[in-house]
Structure formats: C-alpha cells, structure tokens
Write a protein that holds these residues in place. Structure first.
Motif, PDB file in Angstrom:
ATOM      1  N   ALA A   1       0.830  -1.200   0.000  1.00 22.98           N
ATOM      2  CA  ALA A   1       0.000   0.000   0.000  1.00 22.98           C
ATOM      3  C   ALA A   1       0.864   1.249   0.000  1.00 22.98           C
ATOM      4  O   ALA A   1       0.562   2.232  -0.686  1.00 22.98           O
ATOM      5  N   ALA A   2       1.968   1.214   0.757  1.00 31.26           N
ATOM      6  CA  ALA A   2       2.861   2.376   0.799  1.00 31.26           C
ATOM      7  C   ALA A   2       3.533   2.578  -0.549  1.00 31.26           C
ATOM      8  O   ALA A   2       3.531   3.686  -1.108  1.00 31.26           O
ATOM      9  N   ALA A   3       4.073   1.494  -1.112  1.00 31.33           N
ATOM     10  CA  ALA A   3       4.837   1.617  -2.359  1.00 31.33           C
ATOM     11  C   ALA A   3       3.963   2.098  -3.512  1.00 31.33           C
ATOM     12  O   ALA A   3       4.421   2.817  -4.398  1.00 31.33           O
ATOM     13  N   ARG A   4       2.684   1.709  -3.487  1.00 29.78           N
ATOM     14  CA  ARG A   4       1.781   2.110  -4.578  1.00 29.78           C
ATOM     15  C   ARG A   4       1.628   3.623  -4.642  1.00 29.78           C
ATOM     16  O   ARG A   4       1.312   4.175  -5.697  1.00 29.78           O
ATOM     17  N   GLN A   5       1.847   4.312  -3.504  1.00 28.21           N
ATOM     18  CA  GLN A   5       1.725   5.773  -3.493  1.00 28.21           C
ATOM     19  C   GLN A   5       2.909   6.442  -4.193  1.00 28.21           C
ATOM     20  O   GLN A   5       2.865   7.619  -4.496  1.00 28.21           O
TER      21      GLN A   5
ATOM     22  N   GLY B   1       7.384  -2.604 -11.401  1.00 28.24           N
ATOM     23  CA  GLY B   1       8.755  -2.900 -10.993  1.00 28.24           C
ATOM     24  C   GLY B   1       9.181  -2.023  -9.823  1.00 28.24           C
ATOM     25  O   GLY B   1       9.740  -2.498  -8.830  1.00 28.24           O
ATOM     26  N   LEU B   2       8.891  -0.722  -9.941  1.00 31.36           N
ATOM     27  CA  LEU B   2       9.265   0.204  -8.873  1.00 31.36           C
ATOM     28  C   LEU B   2       8.437  -0.034  -7.617  1.00 31.36           C
ATOM     29  O   LEU B   2       8.933   0.082  -6.501  1.00 31.36           O
ATOM     30  N   CYS B   3       7.152  -0.378  -7.785  1.00 32.78           N
ATOM     31  CA  CYS B   3       6.308  -0.697  -6.633  1.00 32.78           C
ATOM     32  C   CYS B   3       6.906  -1.872  -5.865  1.00 32.78           C
ATOM     33  O   CYS B   3       6.949  -1.869  -4.631  1.00 32.78           O
ATOM     34  N   LEU B   4       7.381  -2.887  -6.593  1.00 33.95           N
ATOM     35  CA  LEU B   4       7.951  -4.065  -5.945  1.00 33.95           C
ATOM     36  C   LEU B   4       9.220  -3.705  -5.186  1.00 33.95           C
ATOM     37  O   LEU B   4       9.408  -4.095  -4.034  1.00 33.95           O
TER      38      LEU B   4
ATOM     39  N   ALA C   1       8.195  -1.805  -2.119  1.00 35.38           N
ATOM     40  CA  ALA C   1       7.575  -2.658  -1.103  1.00 35.38           C
ATOM     41  C   ALA C   1       8.641  -3.492  -0.396  1.00 35.38           C
ATOM     42  O   ALA C   1       8.604  -3.663   0.832  1.00 35.38           O
ATOM     43  N   ALA C   2       9.622  -3.996  -1.165  1.00 36.63           N
ATOM     44  CA  ALA C   2      10.699  -4.776  -0.548  1.00 36.63           C
ATOM     45  C   ALA C   2      11.483  -3.898   0.428  1.00 36.63           C
ATOM     46  O   ALA C   2      11.786  -4.299   1.553  1.00 36.63           O
ATOM     47  N   PHE C   3      11.764  -2.669  -0.006  1.00 34.73           N
ATOM     48  CA  PHE C   3      12.519  -1.758   0.848  1.00 34.73           C
ATOM     49  C   PHE C   3      11.732  -1.394   2.108  1.00 34.73           C
ATOM     50  O   PHE C   3      12.252  -1.465   3.224  1.00 34.73           O
ATOM     51  N   PHE C   4      10.472  -1.031   1.940  1.00 35.28           N
ATOM     52  CA  PHE C   4       9.655  -0.649   3.102  1.00 35.28           C
ATOM     53  C   PHE C   4       9.497  -1.832   4.061  1.00 35.28           C
ATOM     54  O   PHE C   4       9.554  -1.661   5.280  1.00 35.28           O
ATOM     55  N   GLY C   5       9.278  -3.038   3.504  1.00 37.96           N
ATOM     56  CA  GLY C   5       9.118  -4.224   4.340  1.00 37.96           C
ATOM     57  C   GLY C   5      10.382  -4.488   5.145  1.00 37.96           C
ATOM     58  O   GLY C   5      10.332  -4.670   6.371  1.00 37.96           O
ATOM     59  N   ALA C   6      11.538  -4.451   4.455  1.00 39.30           N
ATOM     60  CA  ALA C   6      12.805  -4.744   5.129  1.00 39.30           C
ATOM     61  C   ALA C   6      13.097  -3.703   6.202  1.00 39.30           C
ATOM     62  O   ALA C   6      13.418  -4.038   7.346  1.00 39.30           O
ATOM     63  N   SER C   7      12.963  -2.413   5.848  1.00 37.06           N
ATOM     64  CA  SER C   7      13.337  -1.392   6.824  1.00 37.06           C
ATOM     65  C   SER C   7      12.368  -1.368   8.001  1.00 37.06           C
ATOM     66  O   SER C   7      12.780  -1.133   9.138  1.00 37.06           O
ATOM     67  N   SER C   8      11.077  -1.632   7.765  1.00 36.46           N
ATOM     68  CA  SER C   8      10.130  -1.653   8.884  1.00 36.46           C
ATOM     69  C   SER C   8      10.438  -2.789   9.840  1.00 36.46           C
ATOM     70  O   SER C   8      10.347  -2.635  11.059  1.00 36.46           O
ATOM     71  N   CYS C   9      10.795  -3.954   9.271  1.00 34.88           N
ATOM     72  CA  CYS C   9      11.108  -5.100  10.122  1.00 34.88           C
ATOM     73  C   CYS C   9      12.300  -4.794  11.018  1.00 34.88           C
ATOM     74  O   CYS C   9      12.284  -5.063  12.219  1.00 34.88           O
TER      75      CYS C   9
ATOM     76  N   SER D   1       2.978   1.435   9.816  1.00 34.66           N
ATOM     77  CA  SER D   1       1.852   2.363   9.705  1.00 34.66           C
ATOM     78  C   SER D   1       2.348   3.782   9.464  1.00 34.66           C
ATOM     79  O   SER D   1       1.760   4.529   8.683  1.00 34.66           O
ATOM     80  N   ALA D   2       3.463   4.131  10.145  1.00 30.60           N
ATOM     81  CA  ALA D   2       4.034   5.458   9.927  1.00 30.60           C
ATOM     82  C   ALA D   2       4.486   5.597   8.478  1.00 30.60           C
ATOM     83  O   ALA D   2       4.263   6.633   7.838  1.00 30.60           O
ATOM     84  N   VAL D   3       5.097   4.526   7.947  1.00 33.12           N
ATOM     85  CA  VAL D   3       5.561   4.561   6.549  1.00 33.12           C
ATOM     86  C   VAL D   3       4.371   4.725   5.604  1.00 33.12           C
ATOM     87  O   VAL D   3       4.410   5.523   4.656  1.00 33.12           O
ATOM     88  N   VAL D   4       3.293   3.985   5.876  1.00 38.44           N
ATOM     89  CA  VAL D   4       2.108   4.079   5.014  1.00 38.44           C
ATOM     90  C   VAL D   4       1.515   5.490   5.086  1.00 38.44           C
ATOM     91  O   VAL D   4       1.195   6.107   4.063  1.00 38.44           O
ATOM     92  N   ALA D   5       1.405   6.020   6.306  1.00 34.15           N
ATOM     93  CA  ALA D   5       0.836   7.363   6.472  1.00 34.15           C
ATOM     94  C   ALA D   5       1.673   8.391   5.722  1.00 34.15           C
ATOM     95  O   ALA D   5       1.151   9.235   4.985  1.00 34.15           O
ATOM     96  N   LEU D   6       3.000   8.269   5.890  1.00 30.65           N
ATOM     97  CA  LEU D   6       3.906   9.197   5.220  1.00 30.65           C
ATOM     98  C   LEU D   6       3.751   9.098   3.703  1.00 30.65           C
ATOM     99  O   LEU D   6       3.738  10.098   2.995  1.00 30.65           O
ATOM    100  N   SER D   7       3.607   7.866   3.220  1.00 36.05           N
ATOM    101  CA  SER D   7       3.481   7.665   1.773  1.00 36.05           C
ATOM    102  C   SER D   7       2.186   8.260   1.247  1.00 36.05           C
ATOM    103  O   SER D   7       2.146   8.833   0.158  1.00 36.05           O
TER     104      SER D   7
END
Lengths: 270, 424
Positions: B208-212, B218-221, B224-232, B256-262
């Motif tokens: 959801a964050a990357a789609r913004q 390709g860029l969404c993926l 999403a990989a970056f946001f997933g890794a850094s959030s973890c 959630s903060a990442v999604v809100a920011l996005s």
C-alpha cells in the motif's frame, strides 16, 4: 460425454482448413446453458460480427473458442487443431471492463504483454519486443502515450492499447469482445480501419458487437446468437428481419427452460 | 543490541513479504493472508502437541497445514453456499483463531506458559531466535524472493489479466496456485516476527505504501521490498528498547508510519503533491485573471496609459492584500509595469498571456453559443473556468472548428493567435 456423433473430425487438406470450426457446442454455467448446440464454420479472411441480445452468449462463445470456459459437450477446432495447440495463432481482446485499469503499469508494459506468448516462460521482453510494441502503438495512434499510466487514459485510448497488444501477437485469428463499446468516434474509426486491413491480409476476425445499425457496411459476415445459433453467413443473407425477430423477440423462453431442466437433471440436481 | 545475522534475516524476511504482498494486494487477496495467518495458530498448537517438538520447522509445517485446511474450507464455503468471499474469510478466520486460542490455553495449563513459547506466535517475538531458526527463515525468504524475481513477468500478467494470460499459454490455474503458495510462505515467515494477529500488516502495508510512490509495477515491488525490510529492522530495534515488548506491534507501528507518510508525500497519488498542484493552479488562475482584466480595461479605454484593478468586480470582493500580492508578483515576473502611481500596464510578455486567455474565453463562449445553443447570459461562468485549461493545440483546434470567428456572441473582438504560447 463423447457421443458417436462427437467423433474427432477427419483431417482434411490443410489449404481448406477453416480458422474456426464449432460442432454441437454446449456451454453451461452452474447448470444454466449459455450456449446450446452450436454448429458454426467461419471461412478464412472474413471480418465477422457476432450479435445478439444481452446474455445471448456472445462473450461465452469467444471464451469457449479459446478454452477459457469448459465445454459441456461438442468440440471446437481452430485451424483444424484443438485451441490450446494453436495459441500462437490466436489473439484475444477481452472486454475493457474485465481488468483493473488502476493497475501499476504503463501503456508500453501492457502492449509488451502481447509478446509474452512468443517469449514463453521466464524470458523477458528485450529490444526487439519493445520495437515491435512501439510500432503497434504507432498503428493505433498511441505512440505519444507509451509512458502513461494506463489509468490516466480515456476509454477509447484504453481500447486502442488492447488493440495494440493483440496486434503485437501477429496472430491469424483475432477474437475481440466489444471493442467498439463506449469508445469515441475517432477510436471506432481507427479500430475498424485496422480490422479491415487485417482482413485484407487474409486474417480472420470475430468481433462481438452490440450495435446492429453498424453491422452492414462494416462487416462481411454476421453470426446471430441467442443461446442457439440463429443465423450465420454474409451480412445481407443472414441478417434478415425474421432472424432478428427470433433473436430479439423473446421467442426462446420455452427452449431456454427445456435446456435448463435437461441440464439440471443430467447433473443430478433434480 | 541484536547481532547482524538477525538484522540480515529480518531484512530478507521483510523484503520477501513485501514482494509477495504486492502481488496479493494487486489481486485483492490481502484479506486471504490475514485468514491464513489466523488459521495457522491451531496448526502450530497441534504440531507441538503431537510431536512435543518446539523446532521452528515443525511448528511452521503445522501452520502451513492448518492454513491449507483453512483455505480449502474457505473455497468450499464460497462454492457450496451463497456466502460472499469476505464473509467466508471472516468465518474461517474467527473459527480457527478461536480454536487456536483454546488449544493454546490447554497446552499452557499442562506445560506451563513460559515453557512452550508458543504465545510468541500471537504477537511475534524475534528476540530469542536461534541460529537454526534464523536459517529456516532466511532460506524461506530467499526462496520467495528468487521465485518473484524469476517469474516476475508471469505474475504481472496473471495479476493484471489472468484470462488473457491463459490464452497466451500461461496457465491461470498454475499461477493462481503459485501465488497462493507464495502467500502461504510469506504468512508463515511473518508468523514469528509479527505474530498471527498482525501478519496482514506486513503483507499489505509495504504494498500500500509503495503504490503511493510509483505507477510502475517494478518500482512498486522495489519500494515494497525496501519498506518491508526497513520496517522489520526498525520495529525489531524498537522492541529491543522497550522491556517486555513484542516485536509485532513495534513493526506494525513503524509500517503504519511509513504508510501514512506515503499517503501524504507519495508523488504518484500522495495528498501533498495533489495539494501542491492544486495550489499552483489556483495561483496561476489568479495571475491570468488579473492580466486578462487589465487587457479588457485597455480594450475599453485604448487611450489611457495605465489601469487599476479597483473597478473590476472580482477584485472588489477580495481583500486588498491579495490584490497587492498578485500585482507585486506580476511586476516581479515582468508581466506588468507601473505606468503612473497605482496604475499598471501590460508588458509585451503580459500582453501575450492576456491575449491567449481572452482568446480562449471568447472562443469558448462562441463555441457554447453556436454548438450548444446556450443563451448569451449562460456563457461567461463556464468560459471563466475553461480559459485557464486550454492547451495551445486544443485552442487552435477549437478556432479551426469555428472557422476563426472575429467576434464572440457578446460582440467583443477575439484576439488573433500568437505564433507561440507562453505560460504565466
């Protein structure tokens, strides 16, 4: 399922093999027949309109031709072969509303999908495929929009993108589902011109069409459906007032009911 | 401070769930992952009960088996009853989760709560992972990432237009099964980190964050990989600093903060960019209106040297400060120059803009009157809006269509076209 009459068709001389041959085809959704007992042979190099009222089974006919819906009985041959053996020669354009246009993809991404069949599994499109996609986008007048997200296009432009995706497949048989529904006049003209030029190259084109007014003059052949095949042939011969009354006049209620009951019995639901 | 191996494993885990989650998000199957995760709990409990073994591989196998049973039951519900997909998912989710909680209580009553460590699967805990457990998680993550990379083209085609893919020879059934398998893999990965309750966040959040941020898959993926890794990683570090904190909620809060920011800042569809674009447009409309007004005043009194906006209706209603700001900005940009005190005239550049705007306004009024047969007093307001959005090409097409009229329906002269347009 396989009745004596359903025997495989005899292999005939390749020159006379019709691009589409349907024999005794019945398709049903949840015991409700959508197509019943269709026999149809379409000759090569014809631009064919498939018409009929809503729910007549026009979309289902196209889907049955390429094996997207299972056949309850009968068979289909494309170029004398089962549909899944001639995938490379058939291009299908689904209804525009069947996909999510908010999908993160550009115009070029979508048109490149037309090259996936040739590429097979895992191999990615390269420069050759991109060049082919761009030239097809040019043919539909969308060369200026290659980088645009598909959701930002108008309905007519989206239909042109689908058209370009089919062109890049370089097929011999084209199956189009409502390509002229809800598009602007310029797009309609572009698509009809393209279809005619494909026809002139000897390709066969089946178009599900909603507008009876524009069948004559734009199409060579017409297939009139309403659950059953009511007529098929050159437009001036097949599109008679009597056929239209049959197709749109609601005389088929009893027939529909009979088929419904029969299939329910056969599937053990009654 | 956790060791590096754990951080690498978490990064791989976050990237893998982010990638798989993006495809699930595009297929609108995010809720399925939630159900799979909740269905996993009884599987974990039963696996422990049967084998008496706490190894991660055994427990996750139990989770996978239970998830499979849950998804089969869901399919059966949808096919045989009239339940809709979401309702059926809810039924399966609640039943399995309730069964899991009951089993967990029973096991804990017998073996002692802290002994089993099974409660770590509810809210997630990465603090006590052994080397062997990290190896399992790392290997599954790498397998998921590799599959997505290798079959990127096929998954993309399947998610966009599965029927069309089928006609090209990419089996719809196989790809659907593949995506479900990947999803199940991603779910069991995140069980230990976010826990069954919050697993859906790790699958849906990064997507959801990357789609913004991008309109390209390709860029969404990648996003999403970056946001997933850094959030973890960030969530795990956060949970180490709060005594007794579970990892799951910490990861989800970061995510959630990442999604809100996005949603606020994402350039593809973020609010901030949207707001900025609309603010810029409103400001341009203000400037263009002022220039057009000065042009009309000059038309009415060709002999006067300079004009003020005092007498123009739309500026009388707005505060004086706004008028001063607009005039100052137009002087700075070289579109107008002072003629006498409190009087301005258009410069050459200003004249060109004003001509274009007035031309658009009057052509559109002519079009509405001629083609839509609107009466003369219905034309102005629509033309006020349209004059600012015409592109040069549209304007010329309009003029050509009307055969280059000299006057609008009110009798005002339509200024001729410039050689090239210029924006304010």
């Amino acid at each position: 399922m396989s009745m004596p009459t359903d025997l495989e068709p005899k292999q005939v001389h390749p020159v006379s093999v019709p691009p589409v041959e349907i024999h005794d085809l019945t398709v049903a959704y949840h015991a409700r027949p959508v197509l019943w007992d269709i026999d149809l042979t379409v000759p090569e190099g014809k631009l064919v309109a498939v018409v009929g009222p809503n729910g007549a089974g026009k979309t289902t006919l196209l889907k049955a031709l390429i094996g997207l819906v299972p056949w309850a009985s009968g068979w289909v041959r494309l170029f004398g072969e089962p549909p899944d053996r001639v995938r490379g020669r058939v291009a299908y354009i689904p209804q525009r509303a069947s996909v999510d246009w908010d999908f993160p993809a550009t115009v070029l991404d979508v048109v490149l999908m037309g090259t996936y069949g040739r590429l097979g599994w895992i191999r990615r499109p390269g420069c050759t495929e991109k060049a082919q996609a761009l030239s097809c986008l040019e043919q539909v007048g969308m060369a200026a929009f290659t980088r645009r997200q598909i959701g930002q296009l108008s309905g007519g432009q989206q239909q042109r993108v689908f058209m370009a995706r089919a062109l890049v497949q370089q097929a011999d048989l084209y199956l189009l589902d409502e390509p002229l529904a809800g598009v602007d006049a310029a797009t309609e003209q572009t698509i009809l011109d393209l279809l005619r030029s494909l026809r002139d190259q000897g390709k066969t084109i089946l178009v599900v069409h909603h507008d009876l007014q524009t069948v004559a003059g734009n199409f060579d052949w017409v297939v009139v459906l309403n659950l059953r095949l009511l007529a098929a042939g050159p437009v001036e011969q097949a599109l008679t007032p009597q056929v239209l009354r049959q197709a749109y006049g609601g005389h088929l209620v009893i027939l529909d009911h009979a088929a419904h009951v029969r299939l329910r019995r056969e599937q053990g639901q009654e | 401070m956790p060791d590096w191996t754990l951080l690498v494993v978490l990064a791989l885990l976050g990237a893998a769930t982010g990638l798989v989650g993006t495809f699930a998000f595009l297929r609108r199957q995010s809720l399925l992952s939630d159900t799979l995760a909740h269905a996993a709990l009884p599987g974990i409990c039963l696996a422990y009960w049967w084998t008496g073994n706490k190894s991660l591989a055994v427990l996750l196998t139990g989770a996978l088996a239970a998830g499979l049973v849950g998804s089969l039951w869901h399919t059966l519900l949808v096919q045989t009853t009239r339940l809709k997909t979401e309702a059926a998912l809810g039924v399966v989710l609640c039943t399995f989760f309730a069964a899991g909680i009951v089993l967990l209580s029973l096991l804990q009553a017998h073996a002692g709560a802290s002994q089993t460590g099974l409660d770590r699967f509810i809210y997630g805990q990465v603090a006590y992972l052994t080397d062997e457990q990290m190896l399992v998680l790392g290997a599954v993550s790498l397998a998921l990432i590799a599959t997505v990379v290798v079959l990127y083209k096929e998954l993309k085609l399947f998610c966009f237009d599965p029927d069309y893919g089928q006609t090209l020879g990419f089996s719809r059934r196989f790809l659907s099964l593949l995506l479900s398998t990947l999803l199940a893999g991603a779910v069991i990965l995140s069980l230990r980190s976010t826990g069954v309750v919050l697993t859906v966040a790790l699958l849906a959040g990064p997507a959801a964050a990357a789609r913004q941020w991008s309109h390209r898959l390709g860029l969404c993926l990648l996003g999403a990989a970056f946001f997933g890794a850094s959030s973890c990683i960030a969530g795990a570090l956060l949970s180490f600093h709060i005594p007794q904190a579970a990892t799951g909620p910490a990861i989800v809060l970061v995510l959630s903060a990442v999604v809100a920011l996005s949603i606020v800042c994402g350039p593809a569809r973020g609010w901030l960019w949207h707001f900025l674009r609309s603010w810029r447009f409103r400001r341009r409309v203000e400037y263009e209106n002022a220039l057009a007004d000065l042009f009309r005043l000059a038309e009415a009194q060709p002999e006067a040297a300079g004009f003020s906006l005092e007498g123009v209706a739309r500026w009388q209603q707005s505060p004086a400060s706004r008028k001063r700001r607009v005039l100052r900005a137009l002087v700075q940009r070289g579109f107008i120059e002072p003629a006498e005190p409190h009087r301005w005239r258009l410069t050459h550049a200003g004249l060109r803009v004003a001509r274009r705007i007035v031309r658009g306004h009057r052509l559109w009024e002519t079009y509405l009157a001629q083609n839509l047969h609107l009466p003369a007093d219905h034309l102005h307001r629509d033309a006020e809006a349209m004059e600012h959005v015409f592109s040069a090409e549209t304007l010329e097409e309009l003029a050509r269509g009307l055969q280059y009229p000299a006057h609008d329906p009110h009798g005002h002269a339509i200024p001729p076209a410039e050689q090239e347009g210029q924006d304010a």
